[in-house]
Scaffold this active site. Structure first.
Site, short mmCIF file in Angstrom:
data_model
loop_
_atom_site.label_atom_id
_atom_site.label_comp_id
_atom_site.label_asym_id
_atom_site.label_seq_id
_atom_site.Cartn_x
_atom_site.Cartn_y
_atom_site.Cartn_z
CE LYS A 101 -2.63 -1.31 10.56
NZ LYS A 101 -1.48 -0.51 9.91
CB ILE A 103 -0.97 -0.20 1.13
CG1 ILE A 103 -1.84 -1.33 1.22
CG2 ILE A 103 -1.78 1.33 1.27
CD1 ILE A 103 -2.88 -1.30 0.09
CE1 TYR A 113 -0.83 -5.76 10.85
CE2 TYR A 113 -3.00 -6.73 10.43
CZ TYR A 113 -1.91 -5.76 10.20
OH TYR A 113 -2.03 -5.02 9.12
#
Length: 316
Positions: free
Chosen positions: A185, A32, A181
């Protein structure tokens, strides 16, 4: 202007000029981050790729230059897992102002063993959240020097189903890679919203915006050799998935819009239009667990202590 009107008037393929502006994209050498950098470079801005590996950065910059004639791209050596290095990294930017920083770089581990940074922080939480938290502190003067700078935090769809454990932010008691994870985030996204609340309270011109790429697959991503290669076979196999998800080039669209669109406001969440998974970018409602000011205040206090920036309560 309504969200629907904004979506109709914004063209992901015809971005406004950003000549004279400076953007930093962490992890801009791949995924990204690479496509965010490539798209921003096409606006005429100076785009700095913040990443650890110079060779990978050089490869990414060569790829961008081959597709964007006259692209002005630079590399900043940036290791978000090394908190002690971030102050000097901000100094090495050698810019009078920074118009936007995109907090994109991240670590995702699939293997069960828990890993730590050299500073003793769980690797995903330490890199994805603490590194960006500390970097924002050191970039604050450069952001405040710009006329209307933005901090764009790249979140994840994975954060929607997670909740922070404020008593175990670093997963010392119960480590599960996918959950850790997702929580790292979520911590990033909570920080992005809390940062904007503090910016507004301080009367700052800097905005903090959160964006996410939805479902972005390598197999649906256009090739950018040698940065990324998608074989025709892999793309063919992934075509059924394109009904629900997209490539990483499209996953960058909400991030790029959060950086460039003058209609975007601080404290907003931007993602893909179709079920938050694919399509052109639109503003989304902020889930309540991401916007809880009490949780965010506790996360901020813990993050400031862990990063050694306890005296910092907000930009500049």
């Amino acid at each position: 202007m309504s969200s629907a009107t904004q979506s109709q008037s914004w063209d992901v393929h015809r971005l406004p000029s950003a000549e004279g502006r400076n953007f930093l994209v962490t992890g801009g050498n791949a995924g990204i981050g690479y496509f965010t950098a490539e798209q921003l470079a096409a606006t005429g801005a100076v785009v700095v790729l913040g990443c650890r590996d110079r060779a990978k950065a050089e490869t990414a910059m060569a790829s961008i230059r081959s597709r964007v004639p006259g692209a002005r791209v630079r590399h900043l050596r940036l290791d978000l897992a090394d908190l002690s290095s971030l102050n000097s990294a901000a100094d090495r930017l050698d810019l009078g102002q920074l118009d936007a920083v995109v907090h994109n770089a991240g670590v995702a581990l699939d293997d069960p063993p828990r890993r730590e940074t050299a500073g003793g922080h769980e690797l995903m939480f330490g890199t994805n959240h603490l590194g960006h938290f500390a970097l924002t502190r050191w970039l604050a003067p450069l952001l405040s020097a710009a006329r209307a700078a933005r901090v764009v935090t790249v979140g994840s769809f994975a954060a929607r189903s997670e909740r922070l454990d404020l008593g175990d932010l670093q997963s010392t008691r119960d480590y599960r890679p996918k959950r850790t994870y997702g929580r790292s985030k979520l911590a990033q996204m909570c920080f992005g919203f809390e940062l904007d609340r503090r910016l507004r309270a301080a009367g700052s011109t800097v905005l903090s915006v959160v964006a996410h790429p939805g479902g972005a697959l390598d197999s649906l991503t256009p090739s950018r050799p040698p940065v990324h290669r998608t074989t025709p076979g892999a793309r063919l196999c992934a075509l059924p998935s394109a009904l629900l998800v997209q490539g990483k080039d499209a996953g960058a669209w909400p991030v790029v819009r959060a950086v460039l669109d003058p209609e975007v406001a601080g404290g907003e969440l931007w993602g893909p239009r179709v079920f938050g998974l694919r399509g052109t970018p639109r503003r989304e409602p902020v889930p309540s667990h991401m916007a809880d000011p009490a949780v965010a205040a506790q996360l901020w206090a813990a993050s400031a202590e862990l990063t050694g920036t306890a005296r910092w309560s907000g930009p500049a």
